[in-house]
Design a protein around this motif. Structure first.
Motif, PDB file in Angstrom:
ATOM      1  N   THR A   1       1.890   2.073  13.486  1.00 34.06           N
ATOM      2  CA  THR A   1       2.865   1.339  12.438  1.00 34.06           C
ATOM      3  C   THR A   1       1.025   1.364  11.976  1.00 34.06           C
ATOM      4  N   LEU A   2       0.104   1.050  12.541  1.00 32.67           N
ATOM      5  CA  LEU A   2      -1.265   1.102  11.671  1.00 32.67           C
ATOM      6  C   LEU A   2      -1.710   2.065  10.655  1.00 32.67           C
ATOM      7  N   GLY A   3      -1.467   3.112  12.177  1.00 31.94           N
ATOM      8  CA  GLY A   3      -1.625   4.513  11.723  1.00 31.94           C
ATOM      9  C   GLY A   3      -1.324   4.798  10.372  1.00 31.94           C
ATOM     10  N   ALA A   4       0.232   5.320  10.262  1.00 34.03           N
ATOM     11  CA  ALA A   4       1.495   5.319   9.184  1.00 34.03           C
ATOM     12  C   ALA A   4       0.824   4.937   8.697  1.00 34.03           C
ATOM     13  N   LEU A   5      -0.203   3.721   8.297  1.00 36.13           N
ATOM     14  CA  LEU A   5       0.077   3.274   7.408  1.00 36.13           C
ATOM     15  C   LEU A   5      -1.837   3.808   6.185  1.00 36.13           C
ATOM     16  N   LEU A   6      -2.111   3.989   7.517  1.00 34.64           N
ATOM     17  CA  LEU A   6      -3.803   4.829   6.927  1.00 34.64           C
ATOM     18  C   LEU A   6      -3.380   5.918   6.550  1.00 34.64           C
ATOM     19  N   GLY A   7      -1.897   6.644   6.494  1.00 29.96           N
ATOM     20  CA  GLY A   7      -1.461   7.652   6.798  1.00 29.96           C
ATOM     21  C   GLY A   7      -1.330   8.248   5.185  1.00 29.96           C
ATOM     22  N   LEU A   8      -0.094   7.069   4.619  1.00 31.69           N
ATOM     23  CA  LEU A   8       0.119   6.678   3.628  1.00 31.69           C
ATOM     24  C   LEU A   8      -1.116   5.888   2.178  1.00 31.69           C
ATOM     25  N   GLY A   9      -2.532   6.647   2.620  1.00 35.51           N
ATOM     26  CA  GLY A   9      -3.329   6.481   2.224  1.00 35.51           C
ATOM     27  C   GLY A   9      -3.994   4.862   2.520  1.00 35.51           C
ATOM     28  N   LEU A  10      -3.946   3.724   3.065  1.00 33.54           N
ATOM     29  CA  LEU A  10      -4.408   2.924   3.106  1.00 33.54           C
ATOM     30  C   LEU A  10      -5.370   2.580   3.521  1.00 33.54           C
ATOM     31  N   SER A  11      -6.719   2.445   2.639  1.00 32.70           N
ATOM     32  CA  SER A  11      -8.250   2.910   2.973  1.00 32.70           C
ATOM     33  C   SER A  11      -8.599   1.616   4.108  1.00 32.70           C
ATOM     34  N   LEU A  12      -9.282   2.176   5.384  1.00 25.86           N
ATOM     35  CA  LEU A  12     -10.117   1.792   6.488  1.00 25.86           C
ATOM     36  C   LEU A  12     -10.768   0.512   5.766  1.00 25.86           C
TER      37      LEU A  12
ATOM     38  N   VAL B   1      -1.093  -6.951   6.685  1.00 20.19           N
ATOM     39  CA  VAL B   1      -2.386  -6.548   5.798  1.00 20.19           C
ATOM     40  C   VAL B   1      -1.894  -5.731   5.015  1.00 20.19           C
ATOM     41  N   GLY B   2      -1.515  -3.804   5.856  1.00 16.37           N
ATOM     42  CA  GLY B   2      -1.590  -2.755   5.182  1.00 16.37           C
ATOM     43  C   GLY B   2      -0.373  -2.746   4.422  1.00 16.37           C
ATOM     44  N   LEU B   3       0.184  -3.293   4.209  1.00 18.25           N
ATOM     45  CA  LEU B   3       1.896  -3.440   3.498  1.00 18.25           C
ATOM     46  C   LEU B   3       1.140  -4.111   2.365  1.00 18.25           C
ATOM     47  N   GLU B   4       0.448  -5.263   2.528  1.00 15.20           N
ATOM     48  CA  GLU B   4       0.107  -5.996   1.062  1.00 15.20           C
ATOM     49  C   GLU B   4      -0.548  -4.819   0.001  1.00 15.20           C
ATOM     50  N   LEU B   5      -1.755  -4.666   0.852  1.00 16.74           N
ATOM     51  CA  LEU B   5      -2.789  -3.498  -0.109  1.00 16.74           C
ATOM     52  C   LEU B   5      -1.787  -2.134  -0.986  1.00 16.74           C
ATOM     53  N   LEU B   6      -1.214  -1.759   0.169  1.00 14.18           N
ATOM     54  CA  LEU B   6       0.041  -0.945  -0.776  1.00 14.18           C
ATOM     55  C   LEU B   6       0.633  -1.013  -1.122  1.00 14.18           C
ATOM     56  N   GLY B   7       0.613  -2.498  -1.537  1.00  7.85           N
ATOM     57  CA  GLY B   7       1.896  -2.577  -2.776  1.00  7.85           C
ATOM     58  C   GLY B   7       3.414  -3.104  -2.318  1.00  7.85           C
ATOM     59  N   VAL B   8       3.578  -2.797  -0.898  1.00 18.02           N
ATOM     60  CA  VAL B   8       4.729  -2.956  -0.422  1.00 18.02           C
ATOM     61  C   VAL B   8       5.684  -4.424  -0.824  1.00 18.02           C
ATOM     62  N   GLU B   9       6.760  -3.978  -1.632  1.00 14.88           N
ATOM     63  CA  GLU B   9       7.706  -5.483  -2.153  1.00 14.88           C
ATOM     64  C   GLU B   9       8.361  -5.772  -0.361  1.00 14.88           C
ATOM     65  N   ARG B  10       9.019  -4.498  -0.128  1.00 10.92           N
ATOM     66  CA  ARG B  10      10.729  -4.509   1.160  1.00 10.92           C
ATOM     67  C   ARG B  10       9.862  -3.810   1.752  1.00 10.92           C
ATOM     68  N   VAL B  11       9.985  -3.670   2.623  1.00  8.68           N
ATOM     69  CA  VAL B  11      10.191  -2.867   4.217  1.00  8.68           C
ATOM     70  C   VAL B  11      11.626  -2.366   4.456  1.00  8.68           C
ATOM     71  N   PHE B  12      12.348  -1.993   5.018  1.00 11.91           N
ATOM     72  CA  PHE B  12      13.439  -0.737   5.546  1.00 11.91           C
ATOM     73  C   PHE B  12      12.755  -0.226   6.807  1.00 11.91           C
ATOM     74  N   ALA B  13      14.133  -0.152   7.578  1.00 13.16           N
ATOM     75  CA  ALA B  13      13.680   0.381   9.225  1.00 13.16           C
ATOM     76  C   ALA B  13      14.906   1.453   9.908  1.00 13.16           C
ATOM     77  N   SER B  14      15.203   2.252  10.509  1.00 14.53           N
ATOM     78  CA  SER B  14      15.898   3.507  11.031  1.00 14.53           C
ATOM     79  C   SER B  14      16.378   2.275  11.835  1.00 14.53           C
ATOM     80  N   PRO B  15      17.531   2.870  12.333  1.00 15.80           N
ATOM     81  CA  PRO B  15      17.891   2.811  14.266  1.00 15.80           C
ATOM     82  C   PRO B  15      16.493   3.121  14.840  1.00 15.80           C
ATOM     83  N   LEU B  16      17.107   2.291  15.855  1.00 15.05           N
ATOM     84  CA  LEU B  16      15.700   2.798  17.173  1.00 15.05           C
ATOM     85  C   LEU B  16      15.810   2.809  18.799  1.00 15.05           C
ATOM     86  N   PRO B  17      15.330   3.772  19.308  1.00 14.18           N
ATOM     87  CA  PRO B  17      15.697   4.521  20.156  1.00 14.18           C
ATOM     88  C   PRO B  17      14.794   3.777  21.062  1.00 14.18           C
ATOM     89  N   LEU B  18      15.432   3.218  22.726  1.00 18.01           N
ATOM     90  CA  LEU B  18      15.029   2.279  23.544  1.00 18.01           C
ATOM     91  C   LEU B  18      14.013   2.755  24.295  1.00 18.01           C
TER      92      LEU B  18
END
Length: 257
Positions: free
Chosen positions: A18-29, A135-152
């Motif tokens: 998840t951290l990697g994906a947020l960094l991939g979206l442009g979150l500043s390390l 923190v990353g979600l806040e820095l990216l300005g995310v107000e709502r989070v959604f997710a797909s079904p999960l393979p377990l």
């Protein structure tokens, strides 16, 4: 329009993915490190590098922290977070994730959340993962989070107490508490970790929203699997949706954060 994120979990989810994906979206390390420094805990480091999993390039978040002698409880994690100078929203959401995690682990072993030893999930790296994602979600300005079904996945994993069947019992407790949709998947690996499950159970609505897409990020897991071991995140602006979709039980749950 509000900024939203969609976790496309075709190979599951973990804290570092998840951290990697947020960094991939442009979150500043650098910004992420500066916020995490507010926790007043030492000895951890976070870095990132570009790698490939199954022909998909993405960002690997590398969180390193020494294993510590003392086992933390929920009260210890709560004290660390509350003593920080992080925003009130980040504190509240991080504690919500940790509380759900402690409740799920406690239910597995048959004791209250406050008595759970966080040798696996309250270790320094888990604190950095969970608070880092919030923190990353806040820095990216995310107000709502959604997710797909999960393979377990399926099989067995070695935990501190010994062998546990996959999906791990705490993961199933978290996902059942959130009413999360899961897909049949027999990959012999732990695809959804307790940290990943806790983040989604505490923060996400399990559906794919209508959004105007602006960026896509790919976070990589540690291992090579037969499929790309990757978490894909979609970032964009929420488009107007029919009211019938919006007033779901889980939507109300997420807005108690």
């Amino acid at each position: 329009m509000s900024q939203v994120i969609y976790f496309d979990c075709f190979s599951g989810i973990s804290g570092d993915m998840t951290l990697g994906a947020l960094l991939g979206l442009g979150l500043s390390l650098e910004d992420l490190r500066a916020e995490l420094a507010k926790l007043q805990i030492t000895d951890w480091q976070i870095a990132s590098r570009q790698e490939v999993r199954g022909y998909i390039a993405g960002t690997r978040a590398l969180v390193t922290a020494p294993e510590q002698e003392q086992h933390r409880h929920l009260s210890d994690v709560r004290a660390i977070i509350e003593a920080s100078t992080l925003s009130e929203r980040v504190k509240r959401q991080s504690l919500h994730v940790f509380t759900m995690l402690a409740e799920a682990e406690g239910k597995v072993h048959g004791y209250p959340a406050e008595e759970v030893h966080f040798h696996e999930v309250g270790a320094l790296d888990a604190i950095v993962d969970i608070v880092g994602v919030v923190v990353g979600l806040e820095l990216l300005g995310v107000e709502r989070v959604f997710a797909s079904p999960l393979p377990l996945g399926a099989g067995w994993t070695r935990a501190a107490h010994g062998w546990l069947p996959l999906p791990a019992p705490a993961v199933l407790n978290l996902l059942s508490a959130a009413g999360a949709p899961v897909t049949p998947d027999m990959t012999p690996a732990e695809l959804v970790t307790p940290t990943g499950a806790a983040l989604l159970a505490a923060l996400a609505e399990f559906r794919r929203p209508s959004l105007r897409l602006s960026r896509v990020g790919y976070g990589l897991g540690k291992r090579e699997l037969e499929r790309p071991n990757v978490l894909r995140c979609w970032l964009g602006e929420l488009l107007d949706e029919p009211q019938s979709h919006i007033h779901t039980h889980h939507h109300e749950h997420t807005h108690k954060l």
